[in-house]
Design a protein around this motif. Structure first.
Motif, short mmCIF file in Angstrom:
data_model
loop_
_atom_site.label_atom_id
_atom_site.label_comp_id
_atom_site.label_asym_id
_atom_site.label_seq_id
_atom_site.Cartn_x
_atom_site.Cartn_y
_atom_site.Cartn_z
N SER A 3 0.83 -1.20 0.00
CA SER A 3 0.00 0.00 0.00
C SER A 3 0.87 1.26 0.00
N THR A 4 0.26 2.38 -0.44
CA THR A 4 0.90 3.68 -0.29
C THR A 4 0.19 4.48 0.80
N TYR A 5 -0.77 3.86 1.45
CA TYR A 5 -1.41 4.47 2.63
C TYR A 5 -1.60 3.38 3.67
N ILE A 6 -1.73 3.81 4.92
CA ILE A 6 -1.78 2.83 6.01
C ILE A 6 -2.62 3.37 7.16
N ASP A 7 -3.26 2.46 7.85
CA ASP A 7 -3.95 2.78 9.10
C ASP A 7 -2.94 2.60 10.23
N LEU A 8 -2.89 3.56 11.13
CA LEU A 8 -1.99 3.50 12.28
C LEU A 8 -2.85 3.36 13.52
N ILE A 239 7.90 7.12 14.21
CA ILE A 239 7.33 6.25 13.19
C ILE A 239 6.39 7.03 12.29
N ARG A 240 5.55 7.84 12.88
CA ARG A 240 4.63 8.66 12.08
C ARG A 240 5.39 9.55 11.11
N GLU A 241 6.42 10.22 11.61
CA GLU A 241 7.20 11.10 10.75
C GLU A 241 7.89 10.33 9.63
N ALA A 242 8.38 9.12 9.94
CA ALA A 242 9.05 8.30 8.93
C ALA A 242 8.06 7.88 7.83
N LEU A 243 6.84 7.57 8.21
CA LEU A 243 5.83 7.20 7.23
C LEU A 243 5.52 8.36 6.30
N ILE A 244 5.30 9.53 6.87
CA ILE A 244 4.96 10.70 6.07
C ILE A 244 6.13 11.07 5.15
N THR A 245 7.34 11.02 5.68
CA THR A 245 8.53 11.33 4.88
C THR A 245 8.68 10.36 3.71
N GLY A 247 6.32 9.14 2.03
CA GLY A 247 5.21 9.29 1.09
C GLY A 247 4.04 8.37 1.36
N ILE A 248 3.95 7.87 2.58
CA ILE A 248 2.86 6.96 2.95
C ILE A 248 1.79 7.76 3.69
N GLU A 249 0.57 7.76 3.16
CA GLU A 249 -0.52 8.49 3.77
C GLU A 249 -1.09 7.72 4.96
#
Length: 259
Positions: A3-8, A239-245, A247-249
């Motif tokens: 995926s390019t997006y994920i539920d956290l 982790i949140r910042e790494a995901l956004i960096t 390109g993962i929504e």
């Protein structure tokens, strides 16, 4: 496909009476879904109500987080329970949390078992079926969260439920795709950089490196970050910042809006 997006998601509302655990208010600002304890392994009616209210205020999707009746062991000790007992206790807990969600004007989105119950149902098909049946009979529109590739995901699909395959940011994996048991010294990942790299790879490549050194292929629809550790908040932010960096929504299951 990865995926390019994920539920956290995070397990929240795990206080009880005067006993406090976790940083719920801060964690709720970082995640898209909240799994709220239902009173068996943690939580009480007042904690359930207040956590539901906070989750709705933050716009987080809410899930019931039913566990084994083991307050002293925080629901992390295996118990000899029958499928019928599991069905009954899961249905009981879903109903309890759903009442608080409804009373606050929200709607329950998912069910994610806790601790030992989660791990038992990952391997035991009869227990997995009991959880899936309880969920489906309560509300067939609920999403069932379970360990990626587990018996619980299979059971959910058999009962016609939408499922969300879960992966873990701070846990290591065995070569059969199971989580390393918590009593082993290498069960937890303590370095946020290592956890973030593991999460990004699971999402983008659909693979995780096991403690044995091999790659395990998995689907990751939702990532769990635990909010009860000493460094949980800093860990979660990293982790949140790494995901956004990368390109993962960040997006709750079933929603089209990202945060």
């Amino acid at each position: 496909m990865p995926s390019t997006y994920i539920d956290l998601n995070s397990d929240l509302g795990e206080q009880f009476g005067i006993y406090q655990l976790g940083r719920d208010d801060a964690i709720l600002e970082l995640v898209t879904s909240a799994n709220i304890a239902c009173g068996f392994h943690a939580g009480d009616p007042s904690v359930m109500r207040s956590t539901v209210k906070k989750a709705l205020q933050q716009g987080a999707a809410i899930g019931a987080h039913p566990g084994l009746p083991d307050l002293a062991g925080f629901g992390r000790r295996n118990m000899a329970v029958s499928p019928q007992e599991v069905y009954d206790m899961v249905l009981y807990q879903i109903g309890a949390l759903a009442a608080f969600v409804q009373s606050e004007g929200g709607k329950l989105q998912h069910v994610k078992p806790h601790g030992a119950l989660y791990n038992m149902a990952a391997a035991n098909k009869k227990l997995a079926a009991a959880i899936a049946e309880a969920t489906a009979r309560f509300d067939s529109s609920l999403v069932l969260y379970g360990l990626a590739g587990s018996a619980l995901i299979e059971a959910g699909q058999q009962f016609g439920l939408r499922t969300a395959s879960e992966a873990f940011a701070d846990r290591t994996y065995q070569e059969d795709g199971s989580l390393t048991p918590r009593h082993l010294p290498d069960a937890l990942i303590h370095q946020p950089e290592q956890a973030a790299a593991q999460v990004v790879r699971m999402i983008k490549e659909g693979k995780v490196r096991t403690v044995q050194g091999s790659d395990w292929t998995l689907q990751a629809d939702t990532i769990c970050i635990h909010g009860d550790g000493d460094q949980a908040l800093a860990f979660s932010r990293h982790i949140r910042e790494a995901l956004i960096t990368s390109g993962i929504e960040l997006r709750a299951i079933g929603r089209t809006d990202s945060i």
